[in-house]
Write an enzyme that holds these catalytic residues in place. Structure first.
Site, mmCIF file in Angstrom:
data_model
loop_
_atom_site.group_PDB
_atom_site.id
_atom_site.type_symbol
_atom_site.label_atom_id
_atom_site.label_comp_id
_atom_site.label_asym_id
_atom_site.label_seq_id
_atom_site.Cartn_x
_atom_site.Cartn_y
_atom_site.Cartn_z
ATOM 1 C CB ILE A 56 -7.148 -120.050 -47.341
ATOM 2 C CG1 ILE A 56 -8.162 -119.102 -47.972
ATOM 3 C CG2 ILE A 56 -7.582 -121.494 -47.494
ATOM 4 C CD1 ILE A 56 -8.213 -119.194 -49.483
ATOM 5 C CE LYS A 111 -0.742 -120.375 -41.731
ATOM 6 N NZ LYS A 111 -1.583 -119.383 -42.410
ATOM 7 C CB ALA A 140 -3.340 -129.304 -41.323
ATOM 8 C CG ASP A 143 -12.372 -126.843 -53.413
ATOM 9 O OD1 ASP A 143 -11.307 -126.595 -52.799
ATOM 10 O OD2 ASP A 143 -12.807 -127.995 -53.572
ATOM 11 C CB VAL A 144 -8.160 -122.538 -52.641
ATOM 12 C CG1 VAL A 144 -8.799 -121.170 -52.508
ATOM 13 C CG2 VAL A 144 -8.036 -123.256 -51.302
ATOM 14 C CE1 TYR A 154 -0.474 -123.436 -36.758
ATOM 15 C CE2 TYR A 154 1.716 -123.151 -37.675
ATOM 16 C CZ TYR A 154 0.371 -122.851 -37.670
ATOM 17 O OH TYR A 154 -0.125 -121.953 -38.578
#
Length: 160
Positions: free
Chosen positions: A35, A107, A38, A7-8, A100
């Site tokens: 990965i 990003k 949102a 789990d990051v 987005y």
């Protein structure tokens, strides 16, 4: 080797992942970060109407911070190996893309991480790549590579 869960959003799980990899492999030649996340409600409609502090934090934690955290965990295993670290980004980091929303800024943050990671001093290269740009039909894609501060780090691959 079995699939290793990670789990990051957990620094302990990231550390555990690289402890296990270090025992099993000793070194690492490459790391792929693919990965992003949102909350769904933050990805539709008007950017500000859909924005919340929690959605913003989650998108940046999972989609951007995780890249730096994984690179940090991998760095000791990459020293002296000519290793590479690669992450996937998207056009929404540099242009507004309908719906987005918060992922665009996440990003953009991810792309900044590519430029700031100190891995080349450890002998590793750092790259970010976007699957497609405006001219996806022409086979072009955006590639973001780490460059020294003051140099342009974005170039178009396949462009004349």
């Amino acid at each position: 080797m079995p699939v290793l869960p990670c789990d990051v959003a957990s620094d302990e799980q990231i550390a555990g992942l690289f402890d296990t990899l270090g025992r099993e492999w000793g070194g690492l030649d490459g790391l792929l970060h693919s990965i992003a996340f949102a909350p769904r409600e933050a990805l539709s409609g008007d950017f500000l109407d859909a924005l919340s502090r929690q959605a913003f934090a989650i998108a940046h934690d999972i989609s951007s911070y995780s890249f730096a955290a994984l690179a940090k965990g991998a760095r000791p295993m990459m020293r002296g190996r000519r290793a590479s670290v690669l992450t996937l980004t998207y056009l929404g980091a540099v242009r507004s893309v309908p719906n987005y929303n918060v992922m665009g800024s996440a990003k953009a943050s991810l792309e900044a991480n590519v430029r700031y990671l100190p891995l080349p001093r450890a002998g590793a290269s750092v790259h970010g790549i976007s699957a497609a740009d405006q001219d996806a039909g022409g086979g072009r894609h955006r590639q973001l590579r780490q460059a020294p501060v003051g140099f342009e780090a974005t170039r178009r691959c396949g462009a004349a």
